[in-house]
Motif scaffolding. Structure first.
Motif, PDB file in Angstrom:
ATOM      1  N   MET A   1     -12.569 -20.688 -15.976  1.00 17.58           N
ATOM      2  CA  MET A   1     -11.106 -20.772 -16.035  1.00 17.58           C
ATOM      3  C   MET A   1     -10.468 -20.425 -14.690  1.00 17.58           C
ATOM      4  N   THR A   2     -11.183 -19.725 -13.837  1.00 16.51           N
ATOM      5  CA  THR A   2     -10.585 -19.271 -12.577  1.00 16.51           C
ATOM      6  C   THR A   2     -10.653 -20.328 -11.481  1.00 16.51           C
ATOM      7  N   ALA A   3     -11.267 -21.472 -11.755  1.00 16.65           N
ATOM      8  CA  ALA A   3     -11.473 -22.467 -10.708  1.00 16.65           C
ATOM      9  C   ALA A   3     -10.153 -22.989 -10.142  1.00 16.65           C
ATOM     10  N   ASN A   4      -9.127 -23.126 -10.995  1.00 16.05           N
ATOM     11  CA  ASN A   4      -7.862 -23.705 -10.544  1.00 16.05           C
ATOM     12  C   ASN A   4      -6.815 -22.647 -10.178  1.00 16.05           C
ATOM     13  N   LEU A   5      -7.241 -21.389 -10.092  1.00 16.08           N
ATOM     14  CA  LEU A   5      -6.287 -20.320  -9.820  1.00 16.08           C
ATOM     15  C   LEU A   5      -6.072 -20.125  -8.322  1.00 16.08           C
ATOM     16  N   PRO A   6      -4.852 -19.760  -7.928  1.00 17.49           N
ATOM     17  CA  PRO A   6      -4.598 -19.481  -6.509  1.00 17.49           C
ATOM     18  C   PRO A   6      -5.353 -18.238  -6.048  1.00 17.49           C
ATOM     19  N   SER A   7      -5.561 -18.176  -4.755  1.00 17.00           N
ATOM     20  CA  SER A   7      -6.228 -17.020  -4.152  1.00 17.00           C
ATOM     21  C   SER A   7      -5.513 -15.736  -4.549  1.00 17.00           C
ATOM     22  N   TRP A   8      -6.312 -14.676  -4.802  1.00 15.40           N
ATOM     23  CA  TRP A   8      -5.739 -13.373  -5.202  1.00 15.40           C
ATOM     24  C   TRP A   8      -6.498 -12.278  -4.468  1.00 15.40           C
ATOM     25  N   PRO A   9      -6.132 -12.045  -3.201  1.00 12.38           N
ATOM     26  CA  PRO A   9      -6.872 -11.073  -2.391  1.00 12.38           C
ATOM     27  C   PRO A   9      -6.400  -9.641  -2.616  1.00 12.38           C
ATOM     28  N   TYR A  10      -5.955  -9.360  -3.843  1.00 12.29           N
ATOM     29  CA  TYR A  10      -5.318  -8.087  -4.142  1.00 12.29           C
ATOM     30  C   TYR A  10      -6.122  -7.269  -5.147  1.00 12.29           C
ATOM     31  N   SER A  11      -5.945  -5.954  -5.078  1.00 15.85           N
ATOM     32  CA  SER A  11      -6.564  -5.066  -6.051  1.00 15.85           C
ATOM     33  C   SER A  11      -5.924  -5.269  -7.414  1.00 15.85           C
ATOM     34  N   ARG A  12      -6.686  -4.991  -8.478  1.00 19.02           N
ATOM     35  CA  ARG A  12      -6.128  -5.034  -9.824  1.00 19.02           C
ATOM     36  C   ARG A  12      -5.317  -3.771 -10.120  1.00 19.02           C
ATOM     37  N   TYR A  13      -5.468  -2.760  -9.277  1.00 14.69           N
ATOM     38  CA  TYR A  13      -4.750  -1.492  -9.441  1.00 14.69           C
ATOM     39  C   TYR A  13      -3.680  -1.380  -8.356  1.00 14.69           C
ATOM     40  N   ILE A  14      -2.420  -1.319  -8.763  1.00 19.64           N
ATOM     41  CA  ILE A  14      -1.308  -1.332  -7.817  1.00 19.64           C
ATOM     42  C   ILE A  14      -0.458  -0.077  -8.036  1.00 19.64           C
ATOM     43  N   ALA A  15      -0.312   0.716  -6.982  1.00 17.18           N
ATOM     44  CA  ALA A  15       0.468   1.956  -7.075  1.00 17.18           C
ATOM     45  C   ALA A  15       1.956   1.625  -7.068  1.00 17.18           C
ATOM     46  N   HIS A  16       2.644   1.986  -8.158  1.00 14.85           N
ATOM     47  CA  HIS A  16       4.060   1.672  -8.336  1.00 14.85           C
ATOM     48  C   HIS A  16       4.929   2.504  -7.406  1.00 14.85           C
ATOM     49  N   ARG A  17       5.718   1.832  -6.595  1.00 15.39           N
ATOM     50  CA  ARG A  17       6.613   2.481  -5.623  1.00 15.39           C
ATOM     51  C   ARG A  17       5.860   3.414  -4.683  1.00 15.39           C
ATOM     52  N   GLY A  18       4.604   3.098  -4.442  1.00 10.88           N
ATOM     53  CA  GLY A  18       3.799   3.817  -3.460  1.00 10.88           C
ATOM     54  C   GLY A  18       2.991   4.956  -4.020  1.00 10.88           C
ATOM     55  N   GLY A  19       3.670   5.943  -4.603  1.00 14.57           N
ATOM     56  CA  GLY A  19       2.963   7.133  -5.072  1.00 14.57           C
ATOM     57  C   GLY A  19       3.145   7.441  -6.541  1.00 14.57           C
ATOM     58  N   GLY A  20       3.669   6.450  -7.301  1.00 12.48           N
ATOM     59  CA  GLY A  20       3.893   6.701  -8.717  1.00 12.48           C
ATOM     60  C   GLY A  20       4.759   7.929  -8.927  1.00 12.48           C
ATOM     61  N   ARG A  21       4.325   8.780  -9.882  1.00 10.46           N
ATOM     62  CA  ARG A  21       5.103   9.987 -10.202  1.00 10.46           C
ATOM     63  C   ARG A  21       4.758  11.171  -9.294  1.00 10.46           C
ATOM     64  N   LEU A  22       3.758  10.981  -8.432  1.00 13.45           N
ATOM     65  CA  LEU A  22       3.234  12.119  -7.675  1.00 13.45           C
ATOM     66  C   LEU A  22       4.004  12.426  -6.391  1.00 13.45           C
ATOM     67  N   ALA A  23       4.868  11.515  -5.973  1.00  8.84           N
ATOM     68  CA  ALA A  23       5.601  11.697  -4.718  1.00  8.84           C
ATOM     69  C   ALA A  23       6.930  10.954  -4.822  1.00  8.84           C
ATOM     70  N   PRO A  24       7.887  11.268  -3.952  1.00  5.78           N
ATOM     71  CA  PRO A  24       9.172  10.571  -4.004  1.00  5.78           C
ATOM     72  C   PRO A  24       8.995   9.076  -3.733  1.00  5.78           C
ATOM     73  N   GLU A  25       9.470   8.268  -4.668  1.00  2.29           N
ATOM     74  CA  GLU A  25       9.243   6.823  -4.624  1.00  2.29           C
ATOM     75  C   GLU A  25       9.751   6.175  -3.345  1.00  2.29           C
ATOM     76  N   ASN A  26       9.062   5.097  -2.954  1.00  2.00           N
ATOM     77  CA  ASN A  26       9.506   4.265  -1.834  1.00  2.00           C
ATOM     78  C   ASN A  26       9.638   5.041  -0.520  1.00  2.00           C
ATOM     79  N   THR A  27       8.704   5.977  -0.294  1.00  2.00           N
ATOM     80  CA  THR A  27       8.671   6.711   0.976  1.00  2.00           C
ATOM     81  C   THR A  27       7.281   6.590   1.585  1.00  2.00           C
ATOM     82  N   LEU A  28       7.188   6.902   2.871  1.00  2.00           N
ATOM     83  CA  LEU A  28       5.876   6.921   3.515  1.00  2.00           C
ATOM     84  C   LEU A  28       5.002   8.024   2.934  1.00  2.00           C
TER      85      LEU A  28
END
Length: 249
Positions: A1-28
């Motif tokens: 089924m994956t033969a016709n799918l676009p390239s996906w060079p990304y991890s399946r795990y994505i940190a929301h707003r950088g640090g999730g709940r552990l740090a102030p969002e959208n900061t370095l």
């Protein structure tokens, strides 16, 4: 089924707003926390200051995530840069500044971290913000191994991003999965559909893949739900729970 799918060079795990709940969002600071937890992909929100500097911020107002008040759209970057974007989270992050899109791009590229850049325009600046983010991303990721994935709920912003930098991959963000999702993904030449995890089913994941697209879900904070979605073949999950749901867990 994956033969016709676009390239996906990304991890399946994505940190929301950088640090999730552990740090102030959208900061370095959040990005560094995400990296320390083994994440190799971050999601974060980008909008324009009143003087057209691209900065990381989710809300239309600065009230929730800073010690300031009022709409972000009314403030120039010099004013935003004086605010404390960390103290609201915890004393450990007091004084954390608002980062520019350019600063975060440099950090992620230098550290081999992929980005889902959510175009989060202030009201009335949809097309302007989509265009600005796409043109900046093209420049900032020039020569990088992995292009950023540009996403937005604002379809006008997505259209403007496509026109400005058609070569960059795009994802349509939806609150609820619309009946015409295939047509909308085709209209903006997207590679992926980013959905509310509540709407994720095995059947939907299979249908999106069969149509030739990738699919990711936000925001998955229950480890059992995360495992189920991954078992069903979802391409990415955005999470706030970086300690419980992460690549090494």
């Amino acid at each position: 089924m994956t033969a016709n799918l676009p390239s996906w060079p990304y991890s399946r795990y994505i940190a929301h707003r950088g640090g999730g709940r552990l740090a102030p969002e959208n900061t370095l600071a959040a990005m560094r926390v995400g990296a320390a937890h083994g994440f190799t992909m971050f999601e974060y929100d980008v909008k324009l200051s009143s003087d057209n500097v691209l900065v990381l911020m989710h809300d239309d107002d600065v009230d929730r995530t800073s010690n300031g008040q009022g709409p972000a759209a009314a403030k120039p970057y010099a004013e935003l840069a004086q605010l404390d974007f960390g103290g609201w989270h915890s004393a450990a992050y007091a004084g954390e500044p608002l980062p520019t899109f350019a600063a975060v791009a440099r950090y992620t590229v230098a550290n081999g971290i992929a980005s889902n850049v959510e175009i989060k325009p202030c009201p009335g600046r949809e097309a302007e913000t989509g265009r600005a983010v796409a043109l900046a991303a093209r420049q900032l990721w020039q020569g990088a191994d992995t292009a950023p994935l540009l996403s937005s709920f604002a379809e006008e912003a997505l259209a403007a991003a496509r026109k400005a930098a058609p070569e960059l991959p795009r994802a349509l963000l939806v609150e609820k999965v619309p009946a015409d999702w295939r047509e909308r993904l085709a209209k903006y030449d997207c590679v992926a559909l980013n959905i509310n995890q509540k709407d994720a089913t095995r059947e939907l994941i299979d249908a999106v893949h069969a149509a030739g697209y990738r699919i990711a879900a936000w925001t998955v904070n229950d480890p059992e739900r995360a495992r189920l979605l991954l078992d069903w073949g979802i391409d990415g999950i955005f999470t706030d729970e970086l300690a419980a749901i992460r690549p090494a867990a």
